[in-house]
Design an enzyme around this catalytic site. Structure first.
Site, PDB file in Angstrom:
ATOM      1  CB  THR A   1      -1.406  -0.048   1.181  1.00  0.00           C
ATOM      2  OG1 THR A   1      -1.871  -1.715   1.644  1.00  0.00           O
ATOM      3  CG2 THR A   1      -2.177   1.031   1.806  1.00  0.00           C
TER       4      THR A   1
ATOM      5  CE1 TYR B   1       1.037  -9.183   3.191  1.00  0.00           C
ATOM      6  CE2 TYR B   1       2.417  -7.612   2.041  1.00  0.00           C
ATOM      7  CZ  TYR B   1       1.799  -8.247   2.256  1.00  0.00           C
ATOM      8  OH  TYR B   1       0.187  -7.805   1.780  1.00  0.00           O
TER       9      TYR B   1
ATOM     10  CE  LYS C   1      -0.904  -7.061   4.958  1.00  0.00           C
ATOM     11  NZ  LYS C   1      -0.398  -6.409   4.362  1.00  0.00           N
TER      12      LYS C   1
ATOM     13  CB  VAL D   1      -1.237  -5.761   8.951  1.00  0.00           C
ATOM     14  CG1 VAL D   1      -0.677  -4.429   7.898  1.00  0.00           C
ATOM     15  CG2 VAL D   1      -0.575  -6.352   9.768  1.00  0.00           C
TER      16      VAL D   1
END
Length: 292
Positions: A47, A135, A163, A203
């Site tokens: 992001t 992740y 995550k 998250v």
């Protein structure tokens, strides 16, 4: 175990009108997000448009955010790339800048075998004395973290969290049953389902505009008030869907603009939201009670 808190936002990177990094606006956004209920911020993730920011910009951004929020939030630096040496360098820079931890995404594009993923990740883990959040997002990276890979990586004392954006509750459940990793939901609409199988928090991306109620949702579930958590989940459905009608960064920046907190545009190959997309997003924000 909640090594970075329960509610974190994967923060967008603000840019000036001419496309340069806007570190001052980043600091203001970081403070805004913490005041709205975030325990932590992830900087230079997907992001945050990490693929299109330079190493120097990443360091400047990280230092600006850390200086702005101090010890009020955990600031986690995204350091994952598909080049192990580059990720090691980014991790060392993040440690020197004062990051609370690093986020390491599965190497993308070159699609290594699982042994390569393990070797890559361990190189980064061993390069710094910081807690690591793995992740797992195969939809972007092109390769998933296999259950056995996660279990092996979790044997390292500094690999403390993951995550999870794999969207495979069965696989997640197997890992949770075999490790002590703190799992964070990495796909906002799945926050409540993930909590139900053992995740500790989220998250988020939509948390740029919904952190307060997301925190209420998580805390309600942890306190055993599942009905309240479900009600909040349903209230947030329009924004969960709305932010991802196209690429998330595009619509988060559009949403912040609609809310009177502009953070600049996006860098190519991303493009700004169209007028039609902004109109739909505005309706989503209204439906979720974010915008009057």
């Amino acid at each position: 175990m909640t090594p970075f808190g329960r509610v974190l936002t994967a923060m967008v990177t603000p840019f000036t009108a001419d496309g340069a990094l806007d570190a001052d606006r980043a600091a203001e956004l970081a403070v805004r997000l913490v005041e709205q209920g975030n325990d932590g911020l992830v900087i230079s993730g997907t992001t945050g448009e990490a693929p299109t920011t330079s190493d120097a910009e990443k360091e400047q951004l990280l230092r600006a955010v850390i200086d702005a929020v101090g010890d009020r939030a955990s600031v986690v630096a995204g350091v994952g790339t598909n080049n192990t040496a580059h990720s090691v360098e980014l991790a060392r820079t993040a440690e020197k800048a004062g990051a609370a931890g690093v986020l390491v995404v599965t190497p993308y594009y070159n699609k290594p075998p699982q042994e390569g993923v393990i070797a890559h990740t361990r190189e980064v883990v061993e390069a710094v004395d910081l807690p690591v959040m793995l992740y797992d997002i195969p939809g972007r990276s092109g390769i998933a973290l296999a259950t056995e890979t996660i279990v092996r990586l979790a044997e390292h004392e500094r690999v403390v969290a993951l995550k999870d954006a794999k969207l495979d509750l069965e696989a997640t459940s197997w890992v949770l049953s075999r490790t002590d990793l703190a799992y964070y939901c990495g796909h906002d609409p799945w926050t409540l389902p993930m909590l139900s199988i053992g995740a500790v928090g989220v998250v988020g991306t939509s948390t740029h505009v919904s952190a307060t109620r997301t925190r209420e949702l998580v805390e309600a579930f942890v306190a055993g008030d599942v009905a309240r958590a479900r009600a909040l989940h349903e209230e947030l459905l329009p924004i969960y869907s709305g932010i991802f009608r196209t690429q998330g960064t595009i619509l988060v920046k559009a949403a912040l603009d609609l809310l009177g907190f502009p953070v600049g545009g996006v860098r190519l190959p991303l493009v700004a939201a169209t007028d039609a997309e902004r109109d739909v997003l505005r309706a989503d924000l209204v439906a979720a009670g974010v915008l009057a």
